[in-house]
Design a protein around this motif. Structure first.
Motif, PDB file in Angstrom:
ATOM      1  N   ALA A  97       0.827  -1.208   0.000  1.00 47.72           N
ATOM      2  CA  ALA A  97       0.000   0.000   0.000  1.00 47.72           C
ATOM      3  C   ALA A  97       0.858   1.254   0.000  1.00 47.72           C
ATOM      4  O   ALA A  97       2.019   1.244   0.437  1.00 47.72           O
ATOM      5  N   LYS A  98       0.262   2.337  -0.489  1.00 44.68           N
ATOM      6  CA  LYS A  98       0.909   3.639  -0.416  1.00 44.68           C
ATOM      7  C   LYS A  98      -0.146   4.705  -0.121  1.00 44.68           C
ATOM      8  O   LYS A  98      -1.349   4.472  -0.276  1.00 44.68           O
ATOM      9  N   GLU A  99       0.321   5.864   0.322  1.00 42.45           N
ATOM     10  CA  GLU A  99      -0.557   6.982   0.638  1.00 42.45           C
ATOM     11  C   GLU A  99      -1.288   7.448  -0.623  1.00 42.45           C
ATOM     12  O   GLU A  99      -0.677   7.699  -1.658  1.00 42.45           O
ATOM     13  N   ARG A 100      -2.621   7.567  -0.531  1.00 46.07           N
ATOM     14  CA  ARG A 100      -3.432   7.922  -1.705  1.00 46.07           C
ATOM     15  C   ARG A 100      -3.351   9.399  -2.059  1.00 46.07           C
ATOM     16  O   ARG A 100      -3.452   9.781  -3.233  1.00 46.07           O
ATOM     17  N   ILE A 101      -3.189  10.270  -1.055  1.00 39.14           N
ATOM     18  CA  ILE A 101      -3.145  11.715  -1.322  1.00 39.14           C
ATOM     19  C   ILE A 101      -1.848  12.307  -0.751  1.00 39.14           C
ATOM     20  O   ILE A 101      -1.873  13.080   0.210  1.00 39.14           O
ATOM     21  N   PRO A 102      -0.707  11.949  -1.335  1.00 37.08           N
ATOM     22  CA  PRO A 102       0.589  12.392  -0.796  1.00 37.08           C
ATOM     23  C   PRO A 102       0.767  13.900  -0.825  1.00 37.08           C
ATOM     24  O   PRO A 102       1.513  14.449  -0.012  1.00 37.08           O
ATOM     25  N   GLU A 103       0.079  14.574  -1.735  1.00 36.90           N
ATOM     26  CA  GLU A 103       0.196  16.023  -1.799  1.00 36.90           C
ATOM     27  C   GLU A 103      -0.407  16.698  -0.572  1.00 36.90           C
ATOM     28  O   GLU A 103      -0.041  17.823  -0.217  1.00 36.90           O
ATOM     29  N   VAL A 104      -1.322  16.018   0.104  1.00 40.20           N
ATOM     30  CA  VAL A 104      -1.956  16.533   1.323  1.00 40.20           C
ATOM     31  C   VAL A 104      -1.337  15.909   2.566  1.00 40.20           C
ATOM     32  O   VAL A 104      -1.164  16.573   3.585  1.00 40.20           O
ATOM     33  N   ARG A 105      -0.986  14.640   2.471  1.00 44.52           N
ATOM     34  CA  ARG A 105      -0.491  13.897   3.633  1.00 44.52           C
ATOM     35  C   ARG A 105       0.901  13.347   3.356  1.00 44.52           C
ATOM     36  O   ARG A 105       1.137  12.134   3.373  1.00 44.52           O
ATOM     37  N   SER A 106       1.825  14.270   3.135  1.00 43.20           N
ATOM     38  CA  SER A 106       3.201  13.859   2.831  1.00 43.20           C
ATOM     39  C   SER A 106       3.817  13.074   3.982  1.00 43.20           C
ATOM     40  O   SER A 106       4.688  12.223   3.769  1.00 43.20           O
ATOM     41  N   GLN A 107       3.372  13.339   5.212  1.00 43.64           N
ATOM     42  CA  GLN A 107       3.925  12.639   6.369  1.00 43.64           C
ATOM     43  C   GLN A 107       3.621  11.144   6.314  1.00 43.64           C
ATOM     44  O   GLN A 107       4.328  10.336   6.929  1.00 43.64           O
ATOM     45  N   ASN A 108       2.580  10.763   5.598  1.00 50.80           N
ATOM     46  CA  ASN A 108       2.218   9.343   5.529  1.00 50.80           C
ATOM     47  C   ASN A 108       3.044   8.576   4.503  1.00 50.80           C
ATOM     48  O   ASN A 108       3.027   7.346   4.499  1.00 50.80           O
ATOM     49  N   THR A 109       3.737   9.287   3.630  1.00 53.33           N
ATOM     50  CA  THR A 109       4.484   8.583   2.581  1.00 53.33           C
ATOM     51  C   THR A 109       5.653   7.777   3.150  1.00 53.33           C
ATOM     52  O   THR A 109       6.159   6.880   2.470  1.00 53.33           O
ATOM     53  N   LYS A 110       6.063   8.064   4.375  1.00 56.32           N
ATOM     54  CA  LYS A 110       7.146   7.277   4.976  1.00 56.32           C
ATOM     55  C   LYS A 110       6.728   5.835   5.232  1.00 56.32           C
ATOM     56  O   LYS A 110       7.578   4.968   5.463  1.00 56.32           O
ATOM     57  N   TYR A 111       5.409   5.577   5.178  1.00 55.80           N
ATOM     58  CA  TYR A 111       4.904   4.221   5.362  1.00 55.80           C
ATOM     59  C   TYR A 111       4.670   3.501   4.035  1.00 55.80           C
ATOM     60  O   TYR A 111       4.268   2.323   4.039  1.00 55.80           O
ATOM     61  N   ASP A 112       4.889   4.196   2.917  1.00 54.34           N
ATOM     62  CA  ASP A 112       4.689   3.561   1.619  1.00 54.34           C
ATOM     63  C   ASP A 112       5.535   2.299   1.514  1.00 54.34           C
ATOM     64  O   ASP A 112       6.725   2.293   1.862  1.00 54.34           O
ATOM     65  N   GLY A 113       4.940   1.233   1.036  1.00 54.71           N
ATOM     66  CA  GLY A 113       5.670  -0.005   0.817  1.00 54.71           C
ATOM     67  C   GLY A 113       5.748  -0.938   2.001  1.00 54.71           C
ATOM     68  O   GLY A 113       6.316  -2.029   1.892  1.00 54.71           O
ATOM     69  N   LEU A 114       5.172  -0.529   3.134  1.00 50.22           N
ATOM     70  CA  LEU A 114       5.306  -1.347   4.349  1.00 50.22           C
ATOM     71  C   LEU A 114       4.158  -2.325   4.568  1.00 50.22           C
ATOM     72  O   LEU A 114       4.350  -3.367   5.211  1.00 50.22           O
TER      73      LEU A 114
END
Length: 323
Positions: free
Chosen positions: A101-118
């Motif tokens: 999974a990856k963050e669906r709205i990275p432009e709004v929730r950039s802090q969540n992109t650190k969990y992409d791929g986990l």
């Protein structure tokens, strides 16, 4: 029928803090105090129900980076809209489990992109297992609030969502009108069908624009707005126990995003013996009315003051703090 305290529904899990529809997002939501966790359900090629916002998964997974699946990119018409990408119904569960999974709205929730791929894509059964295990751990009942996504479409490709959903719920002991589950849909016909097969609580979702896709297919002229008239609400009450409404139907906004006076929808729905659950509450200014920029708690306070029965939030801890 009504609870004195509104239920807090974790919208796709604690999706303000973790990529949506992951076990990590659901577990965090429970730890933050949510009463229900909400999976959007779509089907795999082998008929397993999984949690994704859409059956097209390029926005929420790393499927585009998997060379072995490159040839499965395609274009389909989903609910009248052309979509290009990769679709769950073209993959077995085993294949989908290789994605992350990856963050669906990275432009709004950039802090969540650190969990992409986990995190992997969870099945409905895995979500139920989590809810039950956490109910024991936190000593309170955690409910589930599944949505059938694109039911007419999935029916058209012989991957009906309704029977697998009911079978899974029954196998896990969810029975009766007081079971900790709500089944929701933006369409009407599948909820009417479900009402003949189960006494579990059903929720008619109502958007502030457009119409149910099954109305388009059947040439029904009614729109979502017609469903919240007195007669519309009375009809919903014949097959469902609640409405899940876009918040702008309760507190409209003007052309620049400022709030207008509340409508009578809560009172009208309660008069028809329907619960009112409102979606979706988020912290970020891009989603807030102009009146409450930088202060999401004021939005919660306003809606709680109107007597609603439940609230969908990406940030369940903030919802709880402001009730």
């Amino acid at each position: 029928m009504r609870n004195t305290k509104p239920i807090i529904i974790a919208h796709r899990g604690a999706s303000g803090y973790r990529p949506e529809h992951t076990l990590a997002a659901y577990e965090l939501a429970i730890d933050l105090g949510a009463d229900y966790i909400e999976p959007d359900l779509v089907a795999t090629k082998d008929g397993i129900l999984i949690a994704r916002h859409e059956n097209e998964i390029s926005e929420t997974t790393d499927v585009a980076s998997h060379a072995e699946f490159a040839e499965r990119q395609t274009t389909k018409i989903i609910d009248g809209e052309s979509k290009t990408g990769w679709f769950t119904e073209d993959f077995t569960l085993a294949e989908l489990k290789t994605l992350r999974a990856k963050e669906r709205i990275p432009e709004v929730r950039s802090q969540n992109t650190k969990y992409d791929g986990l995190f992997a894509i969870p099945t409905l059964q895995e979500i139920i297992d989590l809810a039950k295990a956490k109910s024991v751990a936190v000593n309170r009942t955690i409910g589930i609030y599944p949505e059938t996504k694109h039911p007419t479409y999935f029916q058209s490709i012989d991957l009906s969502l309704e029977e697998p959903l009911l079978n899974t719920l029954a196998a896990n002991g969810y029975q009766g009108a007081n079971a900790p589950v709500f089944i929701q849909s933006f369409e009407v016909s599948n909820l009417k069908y479900l009402s003949t097969k189960t006494d579990l609580p059903l929720v008619q979702l109502i958007n502030n624009i457009g119409k149910p896709y099954d109305f388009i297919v059947s040439d029904d002229e009614r729109t979502y707005r017609d469903l919240i008239t007195t007669s519309g609400l009375q009809e919903i009450a014949e097959y469902a126990q609640a409405i899940g409404i876009h918040k702008n139907l309760l507190v409209p906004r003007d052309s620049i995003g400022k709030l207008l006076p509340p409508t009578s929808l809560v009172t009208d729905a309660h008069a028809a013996s329907l619960l009112v659950h409102v979606w979706t509450f988020r912290n970020e200014d891009v989603f807030l009315p102009l009146d409450f920029l930088g202060n999401p708690k004021q939005e919660y306070e306003l809606f709680f003051s109107l007597g609603i029965d439940g609230i969908f939030s990406d940030f369940p801890d903030i919802a709880i703090l402001n009730f």
